[in-house]
Scaffold this active site. Structure first.
Site, PDB file in Angstrom:
ATOM      1  N   ASP A   1       0.779  -1.228   0.132  1.00 28.44           N
ATOM      2  CA  ASP A   1       0.068  -0.019   0.055  1.00 28.44           C
ATOM      3  C   ASP A   1       0.956   1.335  -0.109  1.00 28.44           C
ATOM      4  O   ASP A   1       2.054   1.283   0.751  1.00 28.44           O
ATOM      5  CB  ASP A   1      -0.952   0.084   1.166  1.00 28.44           C
ATOM      6  CG  ASP A   1      -1.966  -1.092   1.343  1.00 28.44           C
ATOM      7  OD1 ASP A   1      -2.328  -1.312   0.101  1.00 28.44           O
ATOM      8  OD2 ASP A   1      -2.308  -1.558   2.299  1.00 28.44           O
TER       9      ASP A   1
ATOM     10  N   ASP B   1      -7.010  -1.461  -4.498  1.00 29.57           N
ATOM     11  CA  ASP B   1      -8.050  -1.098  -3.616  1.00 29.57           C
ATOM     12  C   ASP B   1      -8.967  -0.262  -4.047  1.00 29.57           C
ATOM     13  O   ASP B   1      -9.972  -0.296  -3.795  1.00 29.57           O
ATOM     14  CB  ASP B   1      -7.390  -0.561  -2.367  1.00 29.57           C
ATOM     15  CG  ASP B   1      -6.194  -1.400  -1.566  1.00 29.57           C
ATOM     16  OD1 ASP B   1      -6.582  -2.993  -1.747  1.00 29.57           O
ATOM     17  OD2 ASP B   1      -5.591  -0.891  -0.660  1.00 29.57           O
TER      18      ASP B   1
END
Length: 164
Positions: free
Chosen positions: A119, A135
């Site tokens: 991330d 995401d």
């Protein structure tokens, strides 16, 4: 085997979204790993390297193989529905599922090969989780799918009233 035009372009879309996700994660690891956050838009978003071993908001960390199996089952089910089932009858539904599948595959690649998901997008204007392109795809595809389902419910109810 001849693909219908819609099927071909959906496959292209999935491949492009997965490629963008993987390329951005590669650069995030290359340029952000072990370093301070980099401001992209001051007060709005910064880039920071993070490894997520769980699912959304790092919940259920340590369930790597369970997440891999569940993701594979979900992706296969969606693809079968899209290409063999009724999903091909509605373009909105078809593309919503395709965007969700692309995000699922993007994070699945990380889980399989790295054991965690990379991330790197950190919104600074709100206290929120760090996330990635995959995401975003899952979230936007899900919002689109929910909008389609709500629309379809109202459309069906209207049709029932007209038939009475």
């Amino acid at each position: 085997m001849k693909l219908k035009n819609k099927n071909f372009w959906c496959i292209v879309m999935i491949v492009v979204i997965v490629a963008i996700d993987q390329v951005t994660k590669y650069f995030a690891k290359l340029y952000l790993y072990g370093k301070e956050a980099v401001t992209f838009i001051k007060g709005v978003v910064e880039f920071v390297y993070a490894e997520n071993t769980g699912v959304a908001f790092s919940m259920f960390s340590g369930g790597r193989w369970l997440f891999i199996v569940l993701t594979c089952v979900a992706v296969v089910a969606c693809l079968l529905y899209m290409f063999k089932g009724k999903g091909k009858n509605n373009l909105w539904l078809f593309w919503s599922l395709g965007v969700i599948v692309s995000g699922a595959i993007g994070n699945l690649i990380d889980r399989v090969f790295l054991g965690y998901v990379i991330d790197f997008i950190n919104p600074t204007f709100v206290n929120f989780a760090v996330f990635n392109i995959a995401d975003c795809a899952v979230t936007l595809g899900s919002v689109s799918l929910i909008a389609y389902l709500v629309y379809d419910i109202f459309k069906s109810e209207k049709k029932e009233k007209e038939n009475e």
